[in-house]
Motif scaffolding. Structure first.
Motif, mmCIF file in Angstrom:
data_model
loop_
_atom_site.group_PDB
_atom_site.id
_atom_site.type_symbol
_atom_site.label_atom_id
_atom_site.label_comp_id
_atom_site.label_asym_id
_atom_site.label_seq_id
_atom_site.Cartn_x
_atom_site.Cartn_y
_atom_site.Cartn_z
ATOM 1 N N PHE B 309 -64.945 -1.984 62.299
ATOM 2 C CA PHE B 309 -63.818 -1.042 62.193
ATOM 3 C C PHE B 309 -64.331 0.270 61.586
ATOM 4 O O PHE B 309 -65.088 0.273 60.623
ATOM 5 N N ASN B 313 -59.548 5.105 63.195
ATOM 6 C CA ASN B 313 -59.040 4.313 64.315
ATOM 7 C C ASN B 313 -57.839 3.479 63.874
ATOM 8 O O ASN B 313 -57.636 3.249 62.691
ATOM 9 N N GLU B 314 -57.077 3.036 64.848
ATOM 10 C CA GLU B 314 -55.903 2.208 64.540
ATOM 11 C C GLU B 314 -56.085 0.796 65.087
ATOM 12 O O GLU B 314 -55.120 0.102 65.398
ATOM 13 N N ASP B 315 -57.346 0.375 65.187
ATOM 14 C CA ASP B 315 -57.610 -0.918 65.821
ATOM 15 C C ASP B 315 -58.086 -1.969 64.817
ATOM 16 O O ASP B 315 -58.820 -2.885 65.178
ATOM 17 N N ASP B 317 -56.645 -4.364 63.548
ATOM 18 C CA ASP B 317 -56.218 -5.731 63.881
ATOM 19 C C ASP B 317 -57.168 -6.388 64.880
ATOM 20 O O ASP B 317 -57.160 -7.596 65.026
ATOM 21 N N ASP B 318 -57.957 -5.594 65.579
ATOM 22 C CA ASP B 318 -58.940 -6.179 66.490
ATOM 23 C C ASP B 318 -60.138 -6.748 65.727
ATOM 24 O O ASP B 318 -60.926 -7.522 66.273
#
Lengths: 157, 627
Positions: B309, B313-315, B317-318
Motif C-alpha cells: 500500500f 491511494n484508496e486501495d 482494503d486490497d
C-alpha cells in the motif's frame, strides 16, 4: 623657478572625468557599506531576539539569502572603494573601457545583493524567490568589471 | 600454542635422544616444560574471554537504491519539516542501539523472567544482555551464545524493547521491556494485557515489526528457515511513510526549471503525496496502514515483499484485512475477538482507524486524522496540532456550540464536563498501560453501556454515580429514552461494577479513571482507595499495575507509605492488600464520614462482603491485547 612655485594647471577634461568617476565610486562604496553593515546589524538583532521568521529551520533559505545579501553588499562596497582608488592610479585607461568597467561594477553592486535580498524575503520551500534571477546578471557584470580593471592595470604606460 | 610447544619438545627429545641423554641426562627438565605447557593451557582456558558475537546481518540493511530515498534526502529541501518530524516519537520507533538511543538501565542488575535471569550491562560502547538459567546439575550458567549484544530498540516514549541476534543471527526480542515513566524493567508479559499463565512468545522483528516500525521495509522473511534478509530505507517512521516514496519527487525537483514551474503554478505536486490534500478516505488510510487492527490478506507475500500500500491511494482494503466486529471469524480465541467492545467499538489504543471510520464525523463529515493531529506542528506526546487539545478541535465544524456551550453540556463552561473530548471521546481504549481516548466519536448512552459493557463517559467521570443516574440526566437533558437497567445497575455506581466485575479491559480502563484528576474533581477523592486496593491481587498484572499507579496518588498510599510492587509474588501482593484494607478500616471506623460514604456506594452492603461478592463474579474471559 621651480614647477612647484607655478600655479597648478587646470585638470584636463579627461582627468576631470576620472576624478568624478572615482568620487562616484568612493561615495557609492561608503554608502553601500553603510546600508549593508546596517543590514548585518539587523540580522544580528534577529539572532539576538531569536526571531523565528529568520531562525526557524523552515526559514533556512531566507537566513542564507539575507546573510549572502549582507556579505555581498558589504564586500562590493569595499570593491567600489578599491575601484575608486584604482581609477586614480591608472591614467592610461581608455575612456570607454573605464566607463564600461565602472557601470558594470555599479550594476553588479546593485543587482547581486538585491538578488539575494529579494530571493530571501519570501522564499519558496527549499528555493529562493524569483528575485534571485538578478544574481546571475549581477555576477556577469561583476566579472566584466573585474576583468576590464585587471586588463587596464596590467597595461604598461 | 602449548600443543605445538609440546610436540616440538617431544620431537626434539626423540631425535636427539642419545645425544641429549649423553650430554644432558636430565629427563626431569622435559617433564617440567611439559608441565608448564599444560598449566599455561589450563590458565588460558580458564581466563579466556570470549569475543562479543558481532551481529552480522542482524540489523536490517539500509537500502536506498529503490523508490525510497530516506529522511536525510528530504532534509536538504525541507529542513523545517524534517526538524519537526525529528522531534516525534515516530522517528525513534526503531533505532540502532547506541548511548544516544538507549533509555533502559544497563546497570548490571539481575531481572528474572520465569526461570531465566537476565542481566543488562555495558561493555565499553556495547550494550549487552546475559541470560542465565540453572542447568540439570543445579549450576547457574549462561544460555547458549549469551551474553549477546543488544542491537536494536523499539519505542522511546512509554516503553523501550530490545532486540538481540538469535542463533540464526535474526533479531529477536528480549522478554523484558523498559518502562520509561517508571524507570524500571518489566517482563513483557506483565507489560501488556495478557491472560495469566499463557506461554510467552518472542516477536520476530523481520516478519512483523518491520512493516510499521520502519520506512520502506522489505522483510524477505523465509518462514521455512525463519531467516530474513530484510532491508529498510529508514529505521523508524519517517517522511516517506506518510508522503510516499520520494525517488520520483527528488529526481523531478533536481531540475531548477521544474521546481520554479511548480512554485509558480501553485498546483499540488504530482510527484509526492501531501496527506492534507488527499481525499478524506485516502488521508485516513495513510495512518490506517499502521494505526489499525488489521493483518495482510496474504501473510506469506507480506513476509516476503512487505505491504505494498502506498500513501495517496484508496486501495488499502486490497492489502489489509481490517478487523470488523460484525464480521469476526467464528473462532472464540481469534486475535481480533477481544479488540472490540460489544457494540463494535475498537478498544485498543493505537488502532484508531477501526473506531474512526465508525464515527459520524467521518461517515457524514470530513473528519480525518489531520483534522486534529499533525506530524509537524504538534506536541510529540499526542501529536495534537496547536489548539487541538481544546474544544477548538470540535468547534472547527460545530461552530454553533461556541457561544452556548453551557446550554449544550449542562456543565460549567470552564469545567472538564464542558470539554467536548471528555463526553464524545472518553478514554475507553487501552494501550501501553493507560486508558486512551476512543476515536469512535459519539455521545454517552446509558442503555448502550448497560448492554455492551462499554463504559460511558458520564460514569467514567462521575465515578460515584449509577447508570440509572446517568440515564435520568441523559433523558432530561437530551431526550434519550430511559434505559432499562438491572437492579445493581440502578443502585451501585457503574464504575464499581466495571472495576470489580468487568473483564480485564474494563478493569484496567476504570482503574485508570480512579486516578484521573477530572474524575476525582467530579466525584471526590477520598473514597476510592479500598476499591482500588481490591485490584492489587488481580490476575492480570497490568490491572494490578494501573490500579496501584492510581492508588499511589492518594495521601497515605504514596510509594514511601505503601511500598507495594505489582511484580512481587502473589502472596506478597495479597499481604500488602490486606494491610492496606486494615489501614483503611482503622482510619475509617464505623460511623465515620467515609465509612458512611462507602456504605452509600455499596448500597449498605458491608465493604468486605461487597468486594468479595463482586470479585467472585468477575468476568475472567481470557483477554490478550496485541500491542
Amino acid at each position: 623657478m621651480s614647477d612647484s612655485q607655478s600655479p597648478s594647471p587646470a585638470p584636463s577634461n579627461a582627468h576631470g572625468r576620472v576624478i568624478d568617476r572615482a568620487k562616484l565610486h568612493l561615495c557609492f562604496g561608503w554608502w553601500q557599506l553603510f546600508v549593508f553593515l546596517s543590514l548585518g546589524i539587523a540580522l544580528e538583532v534577529m539572532h539576538g531576539f531569536k526571531a523565528g521568521w529568520y531562525l526557524d529551520a523552515d526559514n533556512e533559505t531566507r537566513r542564507l539569502m539575507l546573510t549572502l545579501a549582507h556579505t555581498h553588499g558589504t564586500l562590493l562596497g569595499l570593491v567600489n572603494l578599491a575601484f575608486s582608488w584604482t581609477l586614480t592610479r591608472v591614467p592610461q585607461w581608455g575612456e570607454s573601457g573605464r566607463r564600461l568597467a565602472s557601470w558594470s561594477l555599479l550594476g553588479a553592486s546593485v543587482l547581486m545583493p538585491l538578488g539575494f535580498f529579494a530571493g530571501g524575503l519570501f522564499p519558496y520551500p527549499g528555493d529562493p524567490a524569483l528575485g534571485i534571477i538578478l544574481l546571475p546578471a549581477g555576477a556577469f557584470f561583476l566579472l566584466v568589471s573585474i576583468f576590464l580593471t585587471a586588463v587596464a592595470t596590467s597595461k604598461k604606460k | 600454542m602449548s600443543l605445538i610447544l609440546e610436540i616440538a619438545v617431544t620431537r626434539s627429545s626423540t631425535d636427539n635422544r642419545q645425544t641429549i641423554q649423553s650430554q644432558f641426562p636430565r629427563p626431569g627438565l622435559v617433564r617440567l616444560i611439559v608441565l608448564a605447557a599444560v598449566l599455561c593451557s589450563t590458565a588460558g582456558f580458564l581466563f579466556y574471554k570470549r569475543e562479543t558475537p558481532v551481529p552480522v546481518n542482524t540489523i536490517p540493511r539500509v537500502d536506498r537504491t529503490g523508490e525510497y530515498v530516506s529522511a536525510n534526502t528530504c532534509k536538504k529541501c525541507h529542513p523545517g519539516a524534517h526538524a519537526s518530524w525529528h522531534d516525534t516519537f515516530h522517528r525513534t520507533m526503531t533505532q540502532v542501539v547506541s548511548a544516544e538511543t538507549v533509555a533502559g538501565d544497563f546497570d548490571g542488575r539481575d531481572y528474572k523472567v520465569d526461570d531465566i535471569t537476565y542481566n543488562f550491562y555495558r561493555d565499553g560502547d556495547l550494550f549487552m544482555v546475559d541470560a542465565k538459567k540453572k542447568n540439570t546439575m543445579g549450576k547457574v550458567r549462561s544460555l547458549p551464545h549469551f551474553p549477546r549484544r543488544v542491537v536494536m530498540s523499539t519505542g522511546s516514549h512509554h516503553y523501550q524493547a530490545y532486540w538481540v541476534p538469535n542463533l540464526k543471527g535474526q533479531p529477536i526480542e528480549i522478554p523484558l521491556y523498559y518502562n520509561i515513566a517508571e524507570q524500571r524493567w518489566i517482563p513483557k508479559q506483565k507489560s501488556v494485557i495478557e491472560p495469566p499463565g499463557i506461554a510467552g512468545n518472542s516477536a520476530h522483528w523481520n516478519s512483523h515489526c518491520i512493516n510499521c516500525h520502519s520506512t520502506g521495509g522489505i522483510p524477505r522473511f523465509d518462514e521455512a528457515t525463519m531467516v530474513a534478509d530484510s532491508s529498510v530505507a529508514d529505521f523508524g517512521i519517517s517522511c516517506e511513510a506518510c508522503h510516499g516514496p520520494g525517488r520520483e519527487h527528488v529526481e523531478f525537483h533536481q531540475n531548477a526549471v521544474n521546481r520554479y514551474r511548480h512554485h509558480l503554478s501553485g498546483e499540488p505536486d504530482p510527484t509526492i503525496v501531501n496527506p492534507a490534500r488527499c481525499t478524506k478516505e485516502a488521508s485516513v488510510m495513510i495512518c490506517a496502514r499502521c494505526h489499525s487492527s488489521s493483518q495482510p490478506h496474504d501473510r506469506n507475500k507480506a513476509w516476503m515483499e512487505g505491504i505494498h500500500f502506498r500513501p495517496g491511494n484508496e486501495d488499502i482494503d486490497d492489502h489489509l484485512a481490517f478487523a470488523d466486529y460484525d464480521n469476526l471469524p467464528p473462532v472464540e480465541d481469534h486475535t481480533f475477538a477481544k479488540v472490540f467492545w460489544q457494540d463494535g467499538t475498537c478498544r485498543v489504543g493505537g488502532d484508531e482507524y477501526n473506531a474512526h471510520i465508525k464515527s459520524a464525523c467521518y461517515t457524514h463529515g470530513e473528519l480525518t486524522c489531520l483534522s486534529c493531529h499533525s506530524m509537524h506542528s504538534s506536541d510529540p506526546n499526542d501529536q495534537l496540532a496547536a489548539g487541538m487539545d481544546t474544544n477548538e478541535a470540535c468547534l472547527q465544524c460545530h461552530e454553533s456550540f461556541r457561544n452556548n456551550l453551557q446550554a449544550h453540556t449542562h456543565h460549567a463552561a470552564n469545567s472538564s464536563g464542558s470539554h467536548c473530548y471528555n463526553c464524545h471521546m472518553p478514554n475507553t481504549s487501552y494501550a501501553l498501560s493507560t486508558a486512551m481516548r476512543s476515536h469512535r466519536i459519539d455521545s454517552p448512552d446509558a442503555q448502550r453501556s448497560a448492554d455492551t459493557g462499554r463504559p460511558d463517559a458520564c460514569n467514567l467521570c462521575h465515578l460515584d454515580q449509577t447508570l440509572a443516574w446517568t440515564s435520568q440526566y441523559l433523558t432530561q437533558w437530551y431526550g434519550q429514552k430511559p434505559a432499562t437497567l438491572s437492579e445493581e445497575q440502578q443502585t451501585i455506581p457503574a464504575s464499581l461494577l466495571w472495576l470489580l466485575r468487568g473483564d480485564a479491559i474494563q478493569r484496567a480502563v476504570t482503574a485508570w479513571h480512579f486516578g484521573w484528576p477530572a474524575a476525582l474533581t467530579a466525584s471526590g477523592n477520598d473514597w476510592q482507595m479500598p476499591f482500588l486496593t481490591q485490584l492489587l491481587t488481580d490476575n492480570y498484572d497490568q490491572v494490578r499495575f494501573i490500579a496501584h499507579r492510581a492508588l499511589r496518588s492518594f495521601p497515605g498510599y504514596t510509594p514511601e507509605q505503601f511500598p507495594y510492587d505489582f511484580l512481587a509474588a502473589d502472596e506478597k501482593c495479597a499481604a500488602d492488600q490486606a494491610a492496606a484494607l486494615r489501614k483503611w478500616a482503622k482510619d475509617n471506623p464505623p460511623g465515620s464520614k467515609l465509612h458512611t460514604r462507602i456504605l452509600e456506594l455499596t448500597a449498605q452492603e458491608p465493604l468486605a462482603l461487597f468486594l468479595h461478592r463482586l470479585t467472585e463474579s468477575r468476568d475472567d474471559t481470557p483477554i490478550l491485547i496485541p500491542e
